[in-house]
Design a protein around this motif. Structure first.
Motif, PDB file in Angstrom:
ATOM      1  N   VAL A   5       0.871  -1.100   0.074  1.00  0.00           N
ATOM      2  CA  VAL A   5       0.063  -0.049  -0.319  1.00  0.00           C
ATOM      3  C   VAL A   5       1.321   1.416  -0.284  1.00  0.00           C
ATOM      4  N   GLU A   6       0.509   2.062  -0.629  1.00  0.00           N
ATOM      5  CA  GLU A   6       1.284   3.677  -0.456  1.00  0.00           C
ATOM      6  C   GLU A   6       0.029   5.123   0.046  1.00  0.00           C
ATOM      7  N   VAL A   7       0.728   4.974   1.212  1.00  0.00           N
ATOM      8  CA  VAL A   7       0.029   6.490   1.739  1.00  0.00           C
ATOM      9  C   VAL A   7       0.929   7.684   1.665  1.00  0.00           C
ATOM     10  N   ARG A   8      -0.171   8.855   2.521  1.00  0.00           N
ATOM     11  CA  ARG A   8       0.179   9.618   2.359  1.00  0.00           C
ATOM     12  C   ARG A   8      -0.342  10.373   4.223  1.00  0.00           C
ATOM     13  N   MET A   9       0.863  10.920   4.720  1.00  0.00           N
ATOM     14  CA  MET A   9       0.263  11.274   5.823  1.00  0.00           C
ATOM     15  C   MET A   9      -0.784  12.476   5.731  1.00  0.00           C
ATOM     16  N   ASP A  10      -1.705  12.188   5.867  1.00  0.00           N
ATOM     17  CA  ASP A  10      -2.941  13.499   6.511  1.00  0.00           C
ATOM     18  C   ASP A  10      -2.942  14.210   7.874  1.00  0.00           C
ATOM     19  N   VAL A  11      -3.655  15.395   7.547  1.00  0.00           N
ATOM     20  CA  VAL A  11      -4.011  15.865   9.006  1.00  0.00           C
ATOM     21  C   VAL A  11      -4.926  15.036   9.889  1.00  0.00           C
ATOM     22  N   GLN A  12      -5.734  14.467   9.105  1.00  0.00           N
ATOM     23  CA  GLN A  12      -7.420  13.978   9.915  1.00  0.00           C
ATOM     24  C   GLN A  12      -6.534  12.835  10.612  1.00  0.00           C
ATOM     25  N   SER A  13      -5.813  12.022   9.242  1.00  0.00           N
ATOM     26  CA  SER A  13      -4.881  11.090  10.271  1.00  0.00           C
ATOM     27  C   SER A  13      -3.664  11.021  11.556  1.00  0.00           C
ATOM     28  N   MET A  14      -3.363  12.311  11.546  1.00  0.00           N
ATOM     29  CA  MET A  14      -2.281  12.814  12.290  1.00  0.00           C
ATOM     30  C   MET A  14      -2.852  12.752  13.605  1.00  0.00           C
ATOM     31  N   THR A  15      -3.797  13.407  13.565  1.00  0.00           N
ATOM     32  CA  THR A  15      -4.688  13.994  14.788  1.00  0.00           C
ATOM     33  C   THR A  15      -5.524  13.430  15.230  1.00  0.00           C
ATOM     34  N   ASP A  16      -5.470  11.865  14.602  1.00  0.00           N
ATOM     35  CA  ASP A  16      -6.995  11.161  15.575  1.00  0.00           C
ATOM     36  C   ASP A  16      -5.190   9.934  15.924  1.00  0.00           C
ATOM     37  N   PHE A  17      -4.271   9.909  15.121  1.00  0.00           N
ATOM     38  CA  PHE A  17      -2.656   9.463  16.140  1.00  0.00           C
ATOM     39  C   PHE A  17      -2.324  10.060  17.750  1.00  0.00           C
ATOM     40  N   MET A  18      -2.560  11.272  17.160  1.00  0.00           N
ATOM     41  CA  MET A  18      -2.237  12.524  18.282  1.00  0.00           C
ATOM     42  C   MET A  18      -3.311  11.806  19.540  1.00  0.00           C
ATOM     43  N   ARG A  85       6.755  16.341   5.928  1.00  0.00           N
ATOM     44  CA  ARG A  85       6.735  14.963   5.780  1.00  0.00           C
ATOM     45  C   ARG A  85       5.287  14.727   5.540  1.00  0.00           C
ATOM     46  N   LEU A  86       4.300  15.811   5.525  1.00  0.00           N
ATOM     47  CA  LEU A  86       2.574  15.198   4.383  1.00  0.00           C
ATOM     48  C   LEU A  86       1.967  14.738   3.488  1.00  0.00           C
ATOM     49  N   ASN A  87       3.243  15.566   2.361  1.00  0.00           N
ATOM     50  CA  ASN A  87       2.958  14.705   0.797  1.00  0.00           C
ATOM     51  C   ASN A  87       3.703  14.004   0.457  1.00  0.00           C
ATOM     52  N   ILE A  88       4.896  13.643   1.291  1.00  0.00           N
ATOM     53  CA  ILE A  88       5.393  12.464   0.872  1.00  0.00           C
ATOM     54  C   ILE A  88       4.708  10.780   1.041  1.00  0.00           C
ATOM     55  N   PRO A  89       4.623  10.561   0.053  1.00  0.00           N
ATOM     56  CA  PRO A  89       4.532   9.250  -0.322  1.00  0.00           C
ATOM     57  C   PRO A  89       5.337   7.609   0.267  1.00  0.00           C
ATOM     58  N   GLN A 133       7.414   4.078  18.662  1.00  0.00           N
ATOM     59  CA  GLN A 133       7.133   4.788  17.180  1.00  0.00           C
ATOM     60  C   GLN A 133       6.307   4.234  16.732  1.00  0.00           C
ATOM     61  N   ALA A 134       5.628   4.585  15.119  1.00  0.00           N
ATOM     62  CA  ALA A 134       4.587   4.714  14.895  1.00  0.00           C
ATOM     63  C   ALA A 134       4.020   4.139  13.672  1.00  0.00           C
ATOM     64  N   ILE A 135       3.004   3.304  12.872  1.00  0.00           N
ATOM     65  CA  ILE A 135       3.341   2.978  11.383  1.00  0.00           C
ATOM     66  C   ILE A 135       1.341   3.674  11.680  1.00  0.00           C
ATOM     67  N   ILE A 136       1.208   4.768  10.822  1.00  0.00           N
ATOM     68  CA  ILE A 136       0.017   5.062  10.487  1.00  0.00           C
ATOM     69  C   ILE A 136      -0.514   4.406   9.381  1.00  0.00           C
ATOM     70  N   LEU A 137      -1.662   3.801   9.161  1.00  0.00           N
ATOM     71  CA  LEU A 137      -2.524   3.730   8.043  1.00  0.00           C
ATOM     72  C   LEU A 137      -3.729   4.034   8.157  1.00  0.00           C
ATOM     73  N   PRO A 138      -3.867   5.314   7.088  1.00  0.00           N
ATOM     74  CA  PRO A 138      -5.548   6.174   7.304  1.00  0.00           C
ATOM     75  C   PRO A 138      -5.856   4.888   6.631  1.00  0.00           C
ATOM     76  N   VAL A 139      -6.752   4.601   7.132  1.00  0.00           N
ATOM     77  CA  VAL A 139      -7.798   3.553   6.211  1.00  0.00           C
ATOM     78  C   VAL A 139      -8.662   3.840   5.171  1.00  0.00           C
ATOM     79  N   ASP A 140      -9.042   4.978   5.013  1.00  0.00           N
ATOM     80  CA  ASP A 140      -9.376   5.266   3.758  1.00  0.00           C
ATOM     81  C   ASP A 140      -8.317   5.437   2.875  1.00  0.00           C
ATOM     82  N   GLN A 141      -7.337   5.209   2.536  1.00  0.00           N
ATOM     83  CA  GLN A 141      -5.526   5.105   1.675  1.00  0.00           C
ATOM     84  C   GLN A 141      -5.693   3.666   1.270  1.00  0.00           C
ATOM     85  N   ILE A 142      -5.931   2.562   2.741  1.00  0.00           N
ATOM     86  CA  ILE A 142      -5.834   1.631   2.483  1.00  0.00           C
ATOM     87  C   ILE A 142      -6.460   0.760   1.528  1.00  0.00           C
ATOM     88  N   GLU A 143      -7.897   1.262   1.322  1.00  0.00           N
ATOM     89  CA  GLU A 143      -9.388   0.684   1.261  1.00  0.00           C
ATOM     90  C   GLU A 143      -9.315  -1.309   0.806  1.00  0.00           C
TER      91      GLU A 143
END
Length: 171
Positions: A5-18, A85-89, A133-143
């Motif tokens: 899977v390829e993901v890009r960290m988004d604000v909502q996912s980082m907010t949920d993580f924090m 880091r926000l838009n780095i795949p 440390q965490a790997i964060i996978l936004p669910v909407d990006q891994i569908e």
């Protein structure tokens, strides 16, 4: 079979993580307990007709339950908007031997033994290593890969360490 899977960290996912990181720590639990105490005191003083104290404890409860999370979200949004880091795949490849992480600058592989906890929230899956440390996978990006990834996590991590909701309701 590997799942890539390829993901890009988004604000909502980082907010949920924090929010998860903060509210699952000792300080976060304390804030939650204080909020409950303030709600109980609000009810007690309302029943006794002491409106001044009721308003005071209701205000404290609102600060703890609404204002603090809002401030956290606002701060994360501000930090993420200026983050490079926000838009780095990031490409994650999940397989029986572990997880390979690839960015444009680097890559590495971690065996499943390195991961100590796996947690899902409404919009993210988090895999924590021993340094927290965490790997964060936004669910909407891994569908479509959600179930295969979760299957690999359940297969390769100890059951008590996995707290992920399955879409297929299997255990």
């Amino acid at each position: 079979m590997p799942v890539k899977v390829e993901v890009r960290m988004d604000v909502q996912s980082m907010t949920d993580f924090m929010l998860y990181q903060i509210y699952s720590s000792g300080a976060g639990v304390l804030v939650s307990v204080l909020a409950v105490i303030n709600i109980v005191l609000t009810i007690v003083f309302a029943v006794k007709g002491r409106m001044g104290l009721m308003a005071l404890y209701a205000a404290f409860a609102v600060v703890l339950l609404v204002v603090f999370p809002y401030m956290i979200k606002k701060k994360v949004r501000k930090q993420m908007s200026s983050s490079r880091r926000l838009n780095i795949p990031v490409i994650y490849e999940f397989e029986d031997s572990g997880v390979t992480t690839t960015t444009p600058q680097d890559s590495g592989k971690a065996s499943w033994k390195k991961f100590k906890k796996a947690v899902s929230k409404k919009r993210i899956i988090m895999l924590f290593d021993e340094q927290k440390q965490a790997i964060i996978l936004p669910v909407d990006q891994i569908e479509d890969n959600y179930t295969p990834i979760v299957d690999l996590i359940y297969k390769n991590m100890p059951a008590p360490a996995v707290r992920i909701r399955r879409l297929d309701k299997r255990k």
